[in-house]
Write a protein that holds these residues in place. Structure first.
Motif, short mmCIF file in Angstrom:
data_model
loop_
_atom_site.label_atom_id
_atom_site.label_comp_id
_atom_site.label_asym_id
_atom_site.label_seq_id
_atom_site.Cartn_x
_atom_site.Cartn_y
_atom_site.Cartn_z
N LEU A 170 4.96 -14.25 16.25
CA LEU A 170 4.64 -12.88 15.85
C LEU A 170 3.98 -12.84 14.48
N ASP A 171 4.47 -13.64 13.55
CA ASP A 171 3.91 -13.66 12.20
C ASP A 171 2.44 -14.08 12.23
N ASP A 172 2.10 -15.09 13.01
CA ASP A 172 0.71 -15.55 13.11
C ASP A 172 -0.20 -14.45 13.67
N VAL A 173 0.29 -13.76 14.71
CA VAL A 173 -0.52 -12.70 15.35
C VAL A 173 -0.79 -11.57 14.36
N LEU A 174 0.25 -11.12 13.66
CA LEU A 174 0.09 -10.00 12.73
C LEU A 174 -0.82 -10.37 11.56
N ARG A 175 -0.66 -11.55 11.02
CA ARG A 175 -1.52 -11.98 9.89
C ARG A 175 -2.98 -12.06 10.34
N GLN A 176 -3.21 -12.53 11.54
CA GLN A 176 -4.59 -12.62 12.04
C GLN A 176 -5.20 -11.23 12.21
N ILE A 177 -4.41 -10.29 12.75
CA ILE A 177 -4.91 -8.91 12.92
C ILE A 177 -5.27 -8.31 11.57
N ILE A 178 -4.39 -8.47 10.60
CA ILE A 178 -4.63 -7.88 9.27
C ILE A 178 -5.82 -8.56 8.59
N ARG A 179 -5.93 -9.88 8.73
CA ARG A 179 -7.03 -10.61 8.09
C ARG A 179 -8.39 -10.19 8.66
N LEU A 180 -8.45 -9.95 9.97
CA LEU A 180 -9.72 -9.56 10.59
C LEU A 180 -10.04 -8.09 10.34
N TYR A 181 -9.00 -7.26 10.17
CA TYR A 181 -9.20 -5.81 10.08
C TYR A 181 -9.51 -5.35 8.66
N LEU A 182 -8.84 -5.94 7.66
CA LEU A 182 -8.95 -5.46 6.29
C LEU A 182 -10.38 -5.47 5.73
N PRO A 183 -11.18 -6.52 5.95
CA PRO A 183 -12.52 -6.54 5.35
C PRO A 183 -13.40 -5.38 5.78
N THR A 184 -13.11 -4.77 6.92
CA THR A 184 -13.96 -3.68 7.43
C THR A 184 -13.52 -2.32 6.90
N GLN A 185 -12.45 -2.27 6.10
CA GLN A 185 -11.89 -0.99 5.69
C GLN A 185 -12.37 -0.55 4.30
N ASP A 186 -12.23 0.76 4.07
CA ASP A 186 -12.55 1.36 2.78
C ASP A 186 -11.64 0.77 1.70
N GLU A 187 -12.15 0.60 0.52
CA GLU A 187 -11.38 0.00 -0.57
C GLU A 187 -10.21 0.86 -1.03
N LYS A 188 -10.26 2.15 -0.71
CA LYS A 188 -9.17 3.03 -1.16
C LYS A 188 -7.88 2.81 -0.35
N TYR A 189 -7.96 2.04 0.73
CA TYR A 189 -6.77 1.74 1.53
C TYR A 189 -6.32 0.32 1.28
N LYS A 190 -5.03 0.13 1.14
CA LYS A 190 -4.44 -1.19 0.98
C LYS A 190 -3.42 -1.41 2.10
N CYS A 191 -3.26 -2.66 2.47
CA CYS A 191 -2.28 -3.01 3.50
C CYS A 191 -1.31 -4.03 2.92
N LYS A 192 -0.02 -3.66 2.88
CA LYS A 192 1.01 -4.52 2.32
C LYS A 192 1.85 -5.08 3.47
N TYR A 193 1.87 -6.41 3.59
CA TYR A 193 2.58 -7.06 4.70
C TYR A 193 3.73 -7.89 4.18
N SER A 194 4.90 -7.79 4.84
CA SER A 194 6.05 -8.62 4.49
C SER A 194 6.79 -9.00 5.77
N ASN A 195 7.23 -10.25 5.82
CA ASN A 195 7.94 -10.75 6.99
C ASN A 195 9.32 -11.23 6.55
#
Length: 696
Positions: free
Chosen positions: A532-557
């Motif tokens: 699960l950790d690998d899947v979520l990190r991959q989703i976040i890594r691929l998704y974040l670069p396409t987002q507006d800079e005013k949004y941040k994503c904080k991940y913790s496992n």
């Protein structure tokens, strides 16, 4: 012997009957035990008095006085079980009796007993203590701010004072048969009042008491007439007495319960009008709700009916939240209530009502707490009963009724009748309990009905989706192809802008149609065991670069390397959809928190042992995605998973519905909690794959 003294034998027989009827009850509490002891002591005292006057043997008088001396003290203990802690009787009454009772009992065993003045002093002491006790009770009633409690205390005190006065007077005026009759009548009335109040768990008011006395008198007259007829028939044939008595006893045993029910129903219908009207309204409501097919209308109708009876100050339905962490107000009438019952301040209350699944009545709990308080050690903290009482006080409620749906306390009906002159009696509370059972059945049937409607709706959606795929997609493809063929670069700027709009709107319609088809078709993917950790990190890594800079994503496992069985592509669709919704809820930017929690951490946040429908012992993992945006109104929270429901101006209302369907197809569940102005949390709960399955 004076015929008047036969009344003593009558009182003794009735007192014995009351003591035995209470003693035979299972699981007796302290109050019932004390009342049984008091009735038994009264029975023995009057029996010894009868024996003394028939035989003139002084040993009976000595024993009678020895048992009479502790009677006022025992009465104090009985009365205290009906009172709240703040309404306790005067401590001086206890002190005087603790001092004088042992002295007088010792005096009975000495020659001073032969002194006539000592005997009258003992009798005067007993009657004086009884009189002061009832006068103190009357003072408590005068001081009470609750009209219903005031009436009950006054009634008990007046019955007691009259009993003491007539009993004392009858000792001085022995030749008055009518006075002896009044003495016996009030003594019986007081004993019946105490015993019926014990069975009712609280002091009766005048209406309740008169109805019960009337039932008792009618049944007694009915039985007496039957025996009187048989006595007349056997007057000249004494040998037939055994057979006739046996026959009439069988007849009474067969008829008693039915006759008693009929008499109680008759009195309830024609004598106690307000109770009759209230119960009749509840009965009508029970019939009415069986034909209501909308849960919202049903619950509102129940609250309106109970509040409209003018027997309560407030009536409120609480509903279990989507994430099962608290109960929130669904619909309320009357005085303002707290907006929620939560698992922090009201944890003990929630646990108790969910485990016992029985009505909680504040007056009964106060009585229980008064019995517990003496057993609690100093500094031992609050008892469970005290915690529940504190919660009821915060909720401004005198009773809570659980409504069970699918083996879960899904609704709680809260009623407050404190401070009213005419509070709910035992018969009316019983009617509300029957109503709650009917509500549970009706809501359960509505759940089944909604499931059938959902299945039929999905079938209709599937058929419609197939038609849409053919009737809409083909023309959409032609429109988009023609627009692209025109090439906006070769057109003037204004026409090019219109052409661009056509292409964008065609794409949007195509996306809506794709979502619609995704929702309507059955799941056809394949599940695989993944980290699960690998899947979520991959989703976040691929998704974040396409987002507006005013949004941040904080991940913790916090769950470590956890393996689950997923369709990764569809799971990615769910996560991205939830993150997108979270960002849209924060138009000015913000942080989206994503946390992975173990099963033990979930239980800290959710009282699963209380709220879960089935005790599932398998390991779980939770993915929480939280935003700090505008939040969702409570009235909309229960609708967010319904297809086509949306609060957005441009939303389709299918995103969360599809997400929920995907997660459920992967053996998980999707939950939501939100508070207006504070943000929203989506929680995905999935079963963890054990070690052996990971290796395979």
């Amino acid at each position: 012997m004076d015929p008047a003294f036969r009344f003593d034998l009558v009182i003794s027989i009735i007192s014995f009957s009351i003591a035995l009827s209470i003693s035979f009850r299972k699981n007796k509490d302290k109050q019932q035990t004390l009342v049984s002891m008091f009735s038994f002591l009264v029975a023995v005292v009057f029996l010894l008095k009868y024996a003394f006057f028939t035989s003139s043997t002084h040993i009976w008088l000595r024993i009678c006085l020895g048992l009479l001396i502790p009677l006022p003290l025992l009465l104090l203990f009985v009365i205290s079980t009906f009172l709240r802690e703040e309404d306790s009787l005067s401590i001086e009454l206890y002190t005087i009796q603790y001092i004088f009772a042992p002295i007088l009992i010792v005096g009975l065993s000495t020659p001073i007993f032969n002194n006539r003045e000592f005997v009258w002093f003992v009798i005067s002491y007993v009657y004086g203590m009884l009189l002061f006790t009832f006068l103190n009770l009357m003072y408590l009633g005068f001081r009470s701010s609750e009209p219903s409690l005031k009436r009950r205390l006054f009634l008990f005190a007046i019955i007691g004072v009259l009993t003491v006065i007539f009993s004392a007077t009858s000792l001085k005026i022995k030749e008055s048969l009518s006075l002896y009759g009044l003495n016996s009548m009030f003594a019986v009335i007081m004993l019946v009042y105490i015993s019926e109040s014990t069975l009712n768990t609280k002091l009766l008011d005048i209406q309740e008491f008169l109805s019960r006395i009337l039932v008792l008198v009618i049944i007694s007259v009915f039985i007496s007439i039957i025996y009187w007829i048989f006595v007349v028939l056997i007057a000249e044939r004494p040998l037939d007495m055994v057979l006739n008595s046996f026959a009439v006893s069988i007849a009474i045993a067969l008829l008693f319960e039915r006759f008693r029910e009929y008499i109680m129903k008759f009195i309830s219908t024609y004598i106690t009008a307000r109770t009759r009207d209230f119960i009749a309204g509840i009965k009508r409501l029970q019939k009415e709700i069986s034909s209501i097919i909308d849960a919202d209308i049903l619950l509102r109708r129940v609250v309106d009916e109970i509040f409209g009876s003018r027997k309560v100050l407030s009536c409120t339905f609480y509903i279990l939240s989507e994430d099962r962490t608290y109960y929130r107000i669904y619909y309320s009438r009357g005085q303002q209530n707290r907006d929620r019952i939560d698992n922090i301040n009201d944890r003990v209350l929630i646990e108790t009502i969910s485990e016992q699944r029985q009505v909680l009545i504040r007056e009964i709990l106060e009585k229980r707490y008064a019995q517990e308080i003496t057993a609690l050690e100093e500094g031992s903290g609050r008892s469970k009963t005290q915690e529940i009482l504190v919660s009821l006080e915060r909720l401004n409620s005198t009773m809570l009724f659980p409504i069970i749906v699918e083996n879960e306390v899904y609704y709680i009906l809260s009623i407050n009748d404190s401070g009213l002159a005419d509070t709910l009696n035992a018969e009316e509370i019983g009617a509300i309990m029957e109503l709650c059972e009917q509500i549970s059945i009706s809501l359960q049937n509505l759940k089944v009905f909604e499931g059938i409607k959902e299945r039929d709706r999905l079938a209709a959606l599937g058929e419609m989706a197939a038609g849409l795929a053919h009737e809409i997609r083909n023309p959409l493809g032609a429109i988009k192809g023609a627009a692209q063929y025109l090439n906006p670069a070769n057109l003037p700027s204004e026409e090019a802008e219109f052409l661009k709009i056509i292409i964008e709107e065609t794409d949007r319609l195509n996306r809506v149609l794709t979502q619609f088809l995704d929702y309507s078709r059955p799941y056809q993917g394949e599940l695989s065991v993944v980290n699960l950790d690998d899947v979520l990190r991959q989703i976040i890594r691929l998704y974040l670069p396409t987002q507006d800079e005013k949004y941040k994503c904080k991940y913790s496992n916090e769950a470590g390397n956890t393996y689950v069985r997923l369709d990764v592509e569809q799971f990615r669709q769910v996560i991205l959809n939830i993150i997108k919704n979270a960002q849209e809820a924060m138009p000015d930017g913000g942080v989206v928190d994503i946390r992975v929690l173990k099963d033990t951490q979930i239980k800290k946040k959710i009282l699963s042992s209380v709220f879960s429908r089935e005790r599932d012992t398998s390991d779980k993992v939770s993915i929480e995605i939280r935003d700090y945006g505008v939040g969702i109104d409570d009235k909309d929270l229960s609708k967010v998973f319904i297809p086509f429901f949306t609060t957005k101006k441009s939303g389709t209302g299918l995103g969360l519905a599809i997400s929920k369907k995907i997660i459920e197809s992967q053996n998980g569940r999707l939950e939501i909690s939100s508070k207006k102005g504070e943000g929203t949390t989506l929680r995905i709960i999935l079963p963890v794959v054990v070690g052996g399955e990971v290796q395979r």
